[in-house]
Design an enzyme around this catalytic site. Structure first.
Site, short mmCIF file in Angstrom:
data_model
loop_
_atom_site.label_atom_id
_atom_site.label_comp_id
_atom_site.label_asym_id
_atom_site.label_seq_id
_atom_site.Cartn_x
_atom_site.Cartn_y
_atom_site.Cartn_z
N GLY A 1 0.83 -1.19 0.00
CA GLY A 1 0.00 0.00 0.00
C GLY A 1 0.86 1.24 0.00
CB CYS B 1 5.18 -4.14 0.30
SG CYS B 1 5.85 -2.48 0.01
CE1 TYR B 2 1.18 1.25 5.51
CE2 TYR B 2 -0.44 -0.51 5.75
CZ TYR B 2 0.05 0.73 6.13
OH TYR B 2 -0.58 1.44 7.12
CG HIS C 1 5.63 -5.61 -4.32
ND1 HIS C 1 4.33 -5.48 -3.89
CD2 HIS C 1 6.26 -4.45 -4.00
CE1 HIS C 1 4.17 -4.29 -3.35
NE2 HIS C 1 5.32 -3.64 -3.40
CD GLU D 1 2.80 -8.50 -5.27
OE1 GLU D 1 2.55 -7.30 -5.05
OE2 GLU D 1 3.49 -9.20 -4.50
CB SER E 1 -20.52 -9.61 -27.56
OG SER E 1 -19.41 -10.29 -26.98
N GLY E 2 -20.32 -12.66 -28.91
CA GLY E 2 -19.42 -13.48 -29.72
C GLY E 2 -18.00 -13.49 -29.19
N GLY E 3 -17.71 -12.62 -28.21
CA GLY E 3 -16.41 -12.61 -27.58
C GLY E 3 -16.30 -13.69 -26.52
CB VAL E 4 -13.36 -15.15 -24.78
CG1 VAL E 4 -12.74 -13.87 -24.21
CG2 VAL E 4 -13.11 -16.32 -23.83
CG ASP E 5 -14.78 -11.44 -21.49
OD1 ASP E 5 -13.91 -12.33 -21.36
OD2 ASP E 5 -14.51 -10.24 -21.61
CB SER E 6 -20.77 -12.41 -23.93
OG SER E 6 -20.36 -12.59 -25.26
CB SER E 7 -18.66 -17.08 -25.81
OG SER E 7 -18.90 -16.28 -26.94
CE LYS F 1 -10.50 -11.05 -21.80
NZ LYS F 1 -11.82 -10.81 -22.45
#
Length: 536
Positions: free
Chosen positions: A71, A98-99, A185, A187, A239-245, A391
């Site tokens: 932070g 870290c913080y 960090h 990560e 929409s045909g994209g990966v997310d909505s599909s 994603k």
């Protein structure tokens, strides 16, 4: 137009295994989401919670472990976030970063102060005791730090594991109490052995098993969707994209023919997208699909508007109005005994939520049409099965569900479509210019085998900008096209992709030769931050 079900997907839906979460306590770090993502990469389930939560609230989640994030504050500054010492007596394994590391040290009686030597970026640490965290890592290793304060004295009972030039205590642990901390960090990929450190904490320090998989996500979400939806009807904006599909495939697996997908052709699509949805997605899943031609509606609503936030909100509003019309038609088809359409499925991802101001203290960078762009009088309850996923996790779930690979690996495309890739007012003429330029760029990137080398390549039309050019031995006054190729892991941060010059040359030549009113192609070489991936 309605596409009937033609196939029944074979979906691996097992009995869900309940996973106790690893809680990532967010102290305002730019990397809090990245910590959660790295934990999931270790196949351990994680959730992010705000630092304002009490110990009691955290323990109500029955956490398997807790990670305190970095932070921007100084632990001894007035009003700085603090850690209640009761957390460390709860018997839950804790890792401070870290913080969070400094806050842990201070809460347990250690000493934190300024050293006069700040450490930012690549920093070498010397390991003086491997312990649990640093086992099987080199005695000298490069880490990524970002701090001006440092732990000068570890709390009683802690073993010091590492030091650096600016950090007398750069890592410590109390193995008996299962309390651990590092100043750097882990990560961040620039910490050479960071993922190893995180996995040592998860597997060896906290005793967790790497058993959170795409199959677990599917089972848990299918159960949650069934519980939320009951017997009601559901519409999904596909929409045909990966997310909505993937979101649609998950809901289809949960409630079957209670789902109707609505594909809205709003005129803001790229070339060939409507055909791909009907050809690939419907054939693979058997979902019931309704296609609505709403091109004129959206163009009329967008007429005269050039402000990007206004355009996003208009597009979001009109999407919802179309879904409401579609829902009424679905109920009418079902007759008087048909169930009401109560739910709307959206492929919202965690980065969408963050950028739209979701989460405590998050800045509203831009409204996503399916998060910050929804109208206040929304008549549906939302079903968002991907809301906590990144994603890459969505793609893994999609493959597990049998979503076609051309859709799973499709480059991200925003819900507002080409409407936010035209800088200026959206018109039919401008859309056609951009559609042609985008198709050329995609075709050449595919020919070069670069589809999976880059995360995304937005093609942007600077509609309100014109520049002088020479074409056909004459002076032209045309629009510039911007290529924005980026590489990213989760869209939270990104860098511009160094495409081969010969590929760029072919794209530029083809666009200026084949697309009317375009006489210049430029390359966007900005990282995120400071720029976002999309221009609007």
């Amino acid at each position: 137009m309605t596409s009937p079900a033609t196939a029944t997907p074979s979906v691996p839906v097992s009995t869900p295994q309940q996973h106790r979460p690893v809680l990532v306590v967010d102290f305002g770090a730019q990397y809090a989401q990245l910590i959660a993502r790295r934990v999931r990469e270790a196949k351990v389930y994680s959730e992010i919670v705000p630092h304002t939560w009490s110990v009691e609230q955290m323990l109500e989640k029955d956490p398997a472990a807790i990670i305190l994030s970095g932070g921007p504050s100084s632990v001894y500054a007035a009003g700085a976030p603090f850690v209640d010492p009761k957390l460390f007596d709860a018997g839950v394994p804790v890792l401070g970063i870290c913080y969070g590391f400094q806050a842990m040290a201070r809460a347990l009686g250690g000493e934190v102060a300024q050293t006069g030597l700040r450490e930012y970026g690549g920093t070498e640490v010397e390991v003086c005791a491997a312990g649990v965290l640093l086992a099987d890592t080199p005695d000298h290793q490069t880490t990524w730090m970002s701090h001006g304060d440092a732990v000068h004295r570890a709390p009683e009972g802690f073993e010091v594991l590492a030091t650096s030039a600016g950090s007398p205590v750069a890592a410590f642990e109390d193995k008996g109490r299962r309390l651990y901390g590092v100043q750097w960090h882990p990560e961040v990929k620039h910490s050479a052995h960071g993922q190893t450190v995180l996995e040592h904490f998860l597997y060896d320090g906290a005793g967790l098993a790497p058993d959170w998989t795409p199959g677990n996500v599917i089972a848990e979400q299918v159960e949650a969707i069934r519980a939320q939806v009951g017997k009601a009807r559901v519409v999904c904006g596909l929409s045909g994209g990966v997310d909505s599909s993937v979101a649609a495939a998950l809901v289809q697996a949960a409630v079957g023919d209670q789902l109707t997908c609505v594909f809205v052709d709003h005129g803001l699509l790229r070339a060939g997208e409507a055909e791909q949805v009907e050809r690939d997605f419907v054939a693979a899943t058997g979902v019931r699909l309704v296609v609505r031609d709403e091109r004129e509606r959206f163009l009329q609503a967008l007429a005269g508007h050039s402000d990007p936030e206004t355009k996003r909100k208009i597009i979001g509003r009109e999407f919802i109005r179309v879904f409401e019309d579609a829902a009424r038609d679905i109920v009418a088809e079902a007759g008087e005994h048909g169930e009401e359409v109560k739910f709307l499925v959206q492929g919202t991802l965690y980065p969408d939520v963050v950028e739209s101001g979701g989460g405590e203290g998050a800045a509203n960078i831009k409204s996503h049409h399916n998060v910050g762009g929804l109208p206040d009088d929304l008549q549906f309850s939302l079903v968002e099965p991907l809301r906590t996923l990144f994603k890459d996790e969505v793609r893994a779930v999609g493959l597990e569900l049998g979503v076609p690979e051309p859709i799973v690996w499709r480059q991200p495309f925003p819900g507002p479509g080409l409407g936010i890739r035209i800088v200026g007012e959206v018109t039919g003429e401008r859309l056609e210019i951009l559609r042609q330029a985008d198709a050329i760029a995609r075709e050449e990137l595919t020919k070069a085998g670069l589809d999976r080398e880059i995360w995304q390549c937005p093609v942007v039309l600077l509609a309100d900008v014109r520049s002088v050019g020479v074409q056909g031995d004459g002076r032209t006054y045309g629009h510039p096209i911007v290529l924005r190729p980026v590489s990213s892991e989760d869209a939270m941060t990104a860098d511009w992709t160094r495409l081969p010059y010969d590929v760029l040359s072919v794209i530029s030549t083809r666009i200026t030769n084949e697309v009317r009113d375009v006489n210049r192609v430029v390359l966007d070489v900005t990282s995120k931050p400071p720029g976002t991936i999309e221009w609007e």
